[in-house]
Design a protein around this motif. Structure first.
Motif, PDB file in Angstrom:
ATOM      1  N   VAL A 113       6.432  10.612  -2.788  1.00 28.42           N
ATOM      2  CA  VAL A 113       6.213  12.164  -2.683  1.00 28.42           C
ATOM      3  C   VAL A 113       6.099  12.558  -3.910  1.00 28.42           C
ATOM      4  N   ASP A 114       4.848  13.162  -4.216  1.00 31.68           N
ATOM      5  CA  ASP A 114       4.353  13.516  -5.773  1.00 31.68           C
ATOM      6  C   ASP A 114       4.730  14.923  -5.968  1.00 31.68           C
ATOM      7  N   ASP A 115       5.956  15.127  -6.428  1.00 31.96           N
ATOM      8  CA  ASP A 115       6.425  16.146  -6.351  1.00 31.96           C
ATOM      9  C   ASP A 115       6.817  16.969  -7.844  1.00 31.96           C
ATOM     10  N   ALA A 162       2.581  13.608 -16.653  1.00 35.14           N
ATOM     11  CA  ALA A 162       1.403  14.259 -15.926  1.00 35.14           C
ATOM     12  C   ALA A 162       0.949  13.285 -14.773  1.00 35.14           C
ATOM     13  N   TYR A 163       0.110  13.741 -13.830  1.00 35.42           N
ATOM     14  CA  TYR A 163      -0.416  13.086 -12.661  1.00 35.42           C
ATOM     15  C   TYR A 163      -0.562  11.526 -13.019  1.00 35.42           C
ATOM     16  N   ASN A 164      -1.611  11.557 -13.902  1.00 38.14           N
ATOM     17  CA  ASN A 164      -2.257  10.461 -13.982  1.00 38.14           C
ATOM     18  C   ASN A 164      -1.464   9.301 -14.632  1.00 38.14           C
ATOM     19  N   ALA A 213       2.139   9.366 -14.130  1.00 41.00           N
ATOM     20  CA  ALA A 213       3.086   9.182 -13.046  1.00 41.00           C
ATOM     21  C   ALA A 213       2.600   7.968 -12.100  1.00 41.00           C
ATOM     22  N   VAL A 214       1.267   8.307 -11.743  1.00 41.77           N
ATOM     23  CA  VAL A 214       0.737   7.497 -10.546  1.00 41.77           C
ATOM     24  C   VAL A 214       0.636   5.994 -10.977  1.00 41.77           C
ATOM     25  N   VAL A 215       0.276   5.830 -12.242  1.00 39.96           N
ATOM     26  CA  VAL A 215       0.141   4.474 -12.511  1.00 39.96           C
ATOM     27  C   VAL A 215       1.535   3.697 -12.875  1.00 39.96           C
ATOM     28  N   VAL A 249      -5.245   3.451  -1.679  1.00 41.26           N
ATOM     29  CA  VAL A 249      -5.957   3.913  -0.404  1.00 41.26           C
ATOM     30  C   VAL A 249      -5.707   5.664  -0.435  1.00 41.26           C
ATOM     31  N   ARG A 250      -6.807   6.335  -0.778  1.00 43.02           N
ATOM     32  CA  ARG A 250      -6.698   7.702  -0.939  1.00 43.02           C
ATOM     33  C   ARG A 250      -8.026   8.390  -0.674  1.00 43.02           C
ATOM     34  N   GLY A 251      -7.940   9.717  -0.849  1.00 41.33           N
ATOM     35  CA  GLY A 251      -9.187  10.637  -0.379  1.00 41.33           C
ATOM     36  C   GLY A 251      -9.995  10.390  -1.782  1.00 41.33           C
ATOM     37  N   GLY A 262       0.830  -1.272  -0.159  1.00 37.45           N
ATOM     38  CA  GLY A 262      -0.014  -0.155   0.145  1.00 37.45           C
ATOM     39  C   GLY A 262       0.809   1.087  -0.126  1.00 37.45           C
ATOM     40  N   ARG A 263       0.390   2.255  -0.058  1.00 39.10           N
ATOM     41  CA  ARG A 263       1.020   3.612  -0.273  1.00 39.10           C
ATOM     42  C   ARG A 263       0.373   4.830   0.272  1.00 39.10           C
ATOM     43  N   PHE A 264       1.284   5.819   0.642  1.00 34.36           N
ATOM     44  CA  PHE A 264       0.449   7.276   0.616  1.00 34.36           C
ATOM     45  C   PHE A 264       1.495   8.018  -0.142  1.00 34.36           C
ATOM     46  N   ALA A 265       0.696   8.911  -0.989  1.00 35.21           N
ATOM     47  CA  ALA A 265       1.391   9.689  -1.890  1.00 35.21           C
ATOM     48  C   ALA A 265       1.136  11.117  -1.672  1.00 35.21           C
ATOM     49  N   PRO A 266       1.472  11.767  -0.561  1.00 30.31           N
ATOM     50  CA  PRO A 266       1.212  13.293  -0.845  1.00 30.31           C
ATOM     51  C   PRO A 266       2.080  14.308  -1.619  1.00 30.31           C
ATOM     52  N   SER A 267       1.245  15.344  -1.952  1.00 27.41           N
ATOM     53  CA  SER A 267       1.580  16.487  -2.822  1.00 27.41           C
ATOM     54  C   SER A 267       2.293  17.433  -1.836  1.00 27.41           C
ATOM     55  N   PRO A 268       3.201  17.735  -1.858  1.00 27.63           N
ATOM     56  CA  PRO A 268       4.145  18.831  -1.072  1.00 27.63           C
ATOM     57  C   PRO A 268       3.971  20.071  -1.493  1.00 27.63           C
ATOM     58  N   ASP A 295     -11.848  12.372  -3.147  1.00 31.90           N
ATOM     59  CA  ASP A 295     -11.940  13.487  -4.212  1.00 31.90           C
ATOM     60  C   ASP A 295     -11.118  12.845  -5.468  1.00 31.90           C
ATOM     61  N   LEU A 296     -10.279  11.704  -5.329  1.00 34.14           N
ATOM     62  CA  LEU A 296      -9.644  11.152  -6.516  1.00 34.14           C
ATOM     63  C   LEU A 296     -10.289   9.987  -7.124  1.00 34.14           C
ATOM     64  N   LEU A 297     -11.559   9.619  -6.683  1.00 26.36           N
ATOM     65  CA  LEU A 297     -12.373   8.645  -7.280  1.00 26.36           C
ATOM     66  C   LEU A 297     -12.614   9.005  -8.922  1.00 26.36           C
TER      67      LEU A 297
HETATM   68  N1  GLU Z   1      -0.390  13.088  -4.665  1.00 23.84           N
HETATM   69  C1  GLU Z   1      -1.974  13.109  -4.950  1.00 23.84           C
HETATM   70  C2  GLU Z   1      -2.722  14.209  -4.024  1.00 23.84           C
HETATM   71  O1  GLU Z   1      -2.059  14.392  -2.800  1.00 23.84           O
HETATM   72  C3  GLU Z   1      -2.517  11.606  -4.490  1.00 23.84           C
HETATM   73  C4  GLU Z   1      -1.934  10.651  -5.376  1.00 23.84           C
HETATM   74  C5  GLU Z   1      -2.596   9.452  -5.279  1.00 23.84           C
HETATM   75  O2  GLU Z   1      -2.701   9.098  -4.205  1.00 23.84           O
HETATM   76  O3  GLU Z   1      -2.749   8.778  -6.218  1.00 23.84           O
HETATM   77  O4  GLU Z   1      -3.614  14.387  -3.980  1.00 23.84           O
END
Ligand code: GLU
Length: 291
Positions: A42-44, A179-181, A183-185, A197-199, A6-12, A201-203
């Motif tokens: 770290v989604d930077d 782009a985000y989509n 990089a994340v994949v 697992v994430r917020g 699993g992971r957590f991917a914050p945008s700083p 808002d990204l559904l």
């Molecule tokens: N970095 C993204 C954000 O903080 C989340 C990316 C993800 O969890 O896929 O909104």
């Protein structure tokens, strides 16, 4: 079989607030309760991100007791994304897009075109038209994926089946950065992440990502989009809502607030692990009232 991750991917781009911390705790609980590794990413790639903020975010996540088995910074892996963009280009799945945001907003649309979908302006240009657009536009073009504006369904552990539009989304920005989509994949696959697992808002982004995952032949991760934290007016939590960051709230109080929002009596994340049952998670947003 090696456990997935699993992971957590914050945008700083700003310090984590209590809602982001809660999402991180949930991502950690989902991973640890299922025997998975837990990774930080770290989604930077965005210009608004900052290395000092990233370090503070990781410090805050450690301070509330989260542990992880590795951390990566997206800005350190441009070749990983370039290789995938090259692969998609060689399969003839990409095209250059010269549109500005305004061009997209003002483009004529088919009557039933899904809201927010790219209208396809640059999709079927002839070589001569491309030359003209390239010469007229001062910005370098973005690259879009040819998808036929389809819909795609993902299965989410908390939302069930979720169907959303997959338009011709950008995979490489005009500045040459992934782009985000994309990089994340690419990162999730490269890091062996099989649980996202994430917020929630990204559904709406998840059908695009799952579709690209499939096109690239990667295994599709399990998704769980957790309810966000809102302020008392029902809007997204923000600085003006008072004490929202860990520095302002303090570790003990923050953990107490997160635990009670989940209906737990625990005071540490390790204790929350003993109370955690994914299917019992609250489905409604958590209304945060600073105490
Ligand atoms: N970095 C993204 C954000 O903080 C989340 C990316 C993800 O969890 O896929 O909104």
């Amino acid at each position: 079989m090696a456990p997935g991750a699993g992971r957590f991917a914050p945008s700083p781009s700003a310090d984590l607030h209590i809602g982001n911390l809660r999402t991180a705790v949930l991502a950690w609980l989902f991973a640890r309760s299922s025997g998975r590794r837990f990774l930080m990413r770290v989604d930077d790639l965005d210009d608004r991100t900052d290395a000092d903020i990233a370090r503070r975010q990781l410090d805050d996540l450690a301070a509330i007791g989260l542990t992880w088995d590795g951390a990566e910074w997206q800005s350190e892996n441009p070749q990983r994304y370039d290789a995938v963009v090259d692969e998609l280009a060689s399969r003839d799945l990409l095209y250059e897009c010269y549109c500005s945001r305004k061009d997209i907003a003002q483009a004529p649309r088919a009557p039933h075109a899904p809201q927010g979908a790219y209208p396809g302006t640059c999709r079927d240009l002839t070589d001569a038209e491309r030359e003209t657009r390239r010469a007229e536009t001062s910005r370098p073009p973005a690259m879009r994926l040819r998808t036929d504006a389809i819909v795609h369904t993902v299965h989410d552990l908390l939302h069930g089946d979720y169907t959303g539009t997959v338009d011709d989304f950008v995979v490489r920005r005009g500045d040459g950065v992934a782009a985000y989509n994309l990089a994340v994949v690419v990162d999730d696959a490269a890091q062996g992440v099989d649980q996202v697992v994430r917020g929630d808002d990204l559904l709406p982004s998840s059908p695009r990502q799952a579709y690209l995952t499939r096109m690239l032949g990667y295994p599709e991760p399990t998704y769980a989009h957790v309810a966000l934290v809102l302020n008392e007016d029902g809007a997204r939590l923000a600085k003006r809502d008072g004490a929202v960051t860990l520095a302002e709230i303090g570790v003990e109080r923050a953990l107490g607030q997160i635990a009670s929002s989940l209906g737990y009596t625990a005071m540490t994340v390790e204790q929350m692990l003993t109370e955690f049952t994914a299917s019992d998670l609250p489905r409604h947003p958590w209304i945060y009232r600073p105490d």
